[in-house]
Design an enzyme around this catalytic site. Structure first.
Site, mmCIF file in Angstrom:
data_model
loop_
_atom_site.group_PDB
_atom_site.id
_atom_site.type_symbol
_atom_site.label_atom_id
_atom_site.label_comp_id
_atom_site.label_asym_id
_atom_site.label_seq_id
_atom_site.Cartn_x
_atom_site.Cartn_y
_atom_site.Cartn_z
ATOM 1 N N HIS A 295 59.861 9.601 -7.743
ATOM 2 C CA HIS A 295 60.386 8.346 -8.239
ATOM 3 C C HIS A 295 59.200 7.320 -8.670
ATOM 4 C CE1 HIS A 295 63.762 4.863 -8.196
ATOM 5 N NE2 HIS A 295 62.450 4.231 -8.509
ATOM 6 N N HIS B 215 56.183 5.486 -9.288
ATOM 7 C CA HIS B 215 55.597 4.125 -8.813
ATOM 8 C C HIS B 215 54.319 4.278 -8.948
ATOM 9 C CE1 HIS B 215 55.294 7.868 -6.163
ATOM 10 N NE2 HIS B 215 54.118 7.605 -5.409
ATOM 11 N N HIS C 211 66.023 4.923 -11.252
ATOM 12 C CA HIS C 211 65.166 6.258 -11.018
ATOM 13 C C HIS C 211 64.780 6.964 -12.149
ATOM 14 C CE1 HIS C 211 64.376 9.548 -8.475
ATOM 15 N NE2 HIS C 211 64.558 10.527 -9.641
ATOM 16 N N HIS D 75 50.756 2.696 -7.125
ATOM 17 C CA HIS D 75 50.046 2.270 -5.978
ATOM 18 C C HIS D 75 49.125 0.953 -6.554
ATOM 19 C CE1 HIS D 75 50.780 6.000 -3.431
ATOM 20 N NE2 HIS D 75 51.038 6.381 -4.660
ATOM 21 N N GLY E 233 49.174 15.563 -6.282
ATOM 22 C CA GLY E 233 50.018 15.359 -5.002
ATOM 23 C C GLY E 233 51.019 14.328 -4.920
ATOM 24 N N CYS F 13 65.209 5.077 -4.113
ATOM 25 C CA CYS F 13 66.342 4.849 -4.190
ATOM 26 C C CYS F 13 67.151 4.097 -3.116
ATOM 27 C CB CYS F 13 67.294 5.802 -5.056
ATOM 28 S SG CYS F 13 66.672 6.026 -6.932
ATOM 29 N N CYS G 178 67.004 9.487 -3.839
ATOM 30 C CA CYS G 178 65.488 9.831 -3.367
ATOM 31 C C CYS G 178 65.464 8.699 -2.396
ATOM 32 C CB CYS G 178 64.781 9.861 -4.488
ATOM 33 S SG CYS G 178 64.073 8.458 -5.119
ATOM 34 N N ASP H 47 53.400 -0.005 1.351
ATOM 35 C CA ASP H 47 53.356 1.424 1.684
ATOM 36 C C ASP H 47 53.411 1.709 3.259
ATOM 37 O OD1 ASP H 47 52.109 4.167 -0.066
ATOM 38 O OD2 ASP H 47 51.998 4.167 2.001
HETATM 39 P P1 AMP Z 1 52.647 9.567 -4.026
HETATM 40 O O1 AMP Z 1 51.819 10.478 -2.980
HETATM 41 O O2 AMP Z 1 52.091 9.165 -4.845
HETATM 42 O O3 AMP Z 1 54.112 10.163 -4.297
HETATM 43 O O4 AMP Z 1 52.900 8.466 -2.869
HETATM 44 C C1 AMP Z 1 54.065 8.088 -2.060
HETATM 45 C C2 AMP Z 1 53.881 7.265 -1.203
HETATM 46 O O5 AMP Z 1 54.886 6.712 -0.625
HETATM 47 C C3 AMP Z 1 52.751 7.568 0.231
HETATM 48 O O6 AMP Z 1 51.779 6.617 -0.144
HETATM 49 C C4 AMP Z 1 53.496 7.340 1.288
HETATM 50 O O7 AMP Z 1 53.008 6.489 2.343
HETATM 51 C C5 AMP Z 1 54.704 6.301 0.776
HETATM 52 N N1 AMP Z 1 55.810 6.169 1.507
HETATM 53 C C6 AMP Z 1 56.725 7.131 1.758
HETATM 54 N N2 AMP Z 1 57.685 6.699 2.366
HETATM 55 C C7 AMP Z 1 57.869 5.393 2.609
HETATM 56 C C8 AMP Z 1 58.757 4.435 3.108
HETATM 57 N N3 AMP Z 1 59.921 4.640 3.540
HETATM 58 N N4 AMP Z 1 58.175 3.131 2.626
HETATM 59 C C9 AMP Z 1 57.146 2.816 2.304
HETATM 60 N N5 AMP Z 1 56.177 3.629 1.782
HETATM 61 C C10 AMP Z 1 56.332 5.073 1.790
HETATM 62 ZN ZN ZN Z 2 64.805 7.074 -6.859
#
Ligand code: AMP
Ligand code: ZN
Length: 115
Positions: free
Chosen positions: A98, A100, A46, A102, A93, A7, A4, A30
């Site tokens: 993976h 995480h 993961h 915020h 949403g 990862c 992903c 982010d």
């Molecule tokens: P979620 O909607 O909770 O799955 O949040 C995914 C978050 O990952 C979003 O806020 C994206 O802006 C962030 N995101 C996606 N790709 C990257 C990346 N390459 N580097 C940093 N943040 C990312």
């Molecule tokens: Zn992952």
């Protein structure tokens, strides 16, 4: 199966702005910040969603919370405060499968969940 996106960030195959790292936890900025400070905190292992947390990997959640305290102090928001959000599953949403957290900070946030 292909790694992903998070990862790939852990393996440095995709660049990121790291703000904290230890043997099992990584935190980076982010790419599309929703607040002046918007950091994602992840386990290096993961785990796809909060629903996949179990007795075996639960210790990583403790490590994440400890990392979040350190990050908040380093970012200078431990006293002013921050918001922690974990999206889980389709209705939330969640885009990246993976787990995480915020960490949102750096402005006064309203009663709405979104910063
Ligand atoms: P979620 O909607 O909770 O799955 O949040 C995914 C978050 O990952 C979003 O806020 C994206 O802006 C962030 N995101 C996606 N790709 C990257 C990346 N390459 N580097 C940093 N943040 C990312
Ligand atoms: Zn992952």
């Amino acid at each position: 199966m292909e790694d992903c996106i998070f990862c790939k960030i852990i393996k440095d195959e995709i660049p990121s702005e790291k703000v904290y790292e230890d043997d099992e936890i990584l935190a980076f900025k982010d790419i599309k910040p929703s607040a002046p400070i918007h950091i994602l905190v992840i386990p290096k292992k993961h785990i796809s969603t909060l629903m996949e947390v179990n007795d075996e990997n639960m210790y990583l959640m403790e490590k994440i919370m400890k990392a979040i305290q350190k990050i908040a102090k380093k970012q200078g928001v431990d006293k002013t405060g921050f918001r922690l959000i974990a999206n889980c599953g389709p209705d939330s949403g969640q885009e990246v499968m993976h787990i995480h957290f915020h960490l949102l900070a750096g402005k006064k946030m309203g009663p709405k969940i979104i910063a």
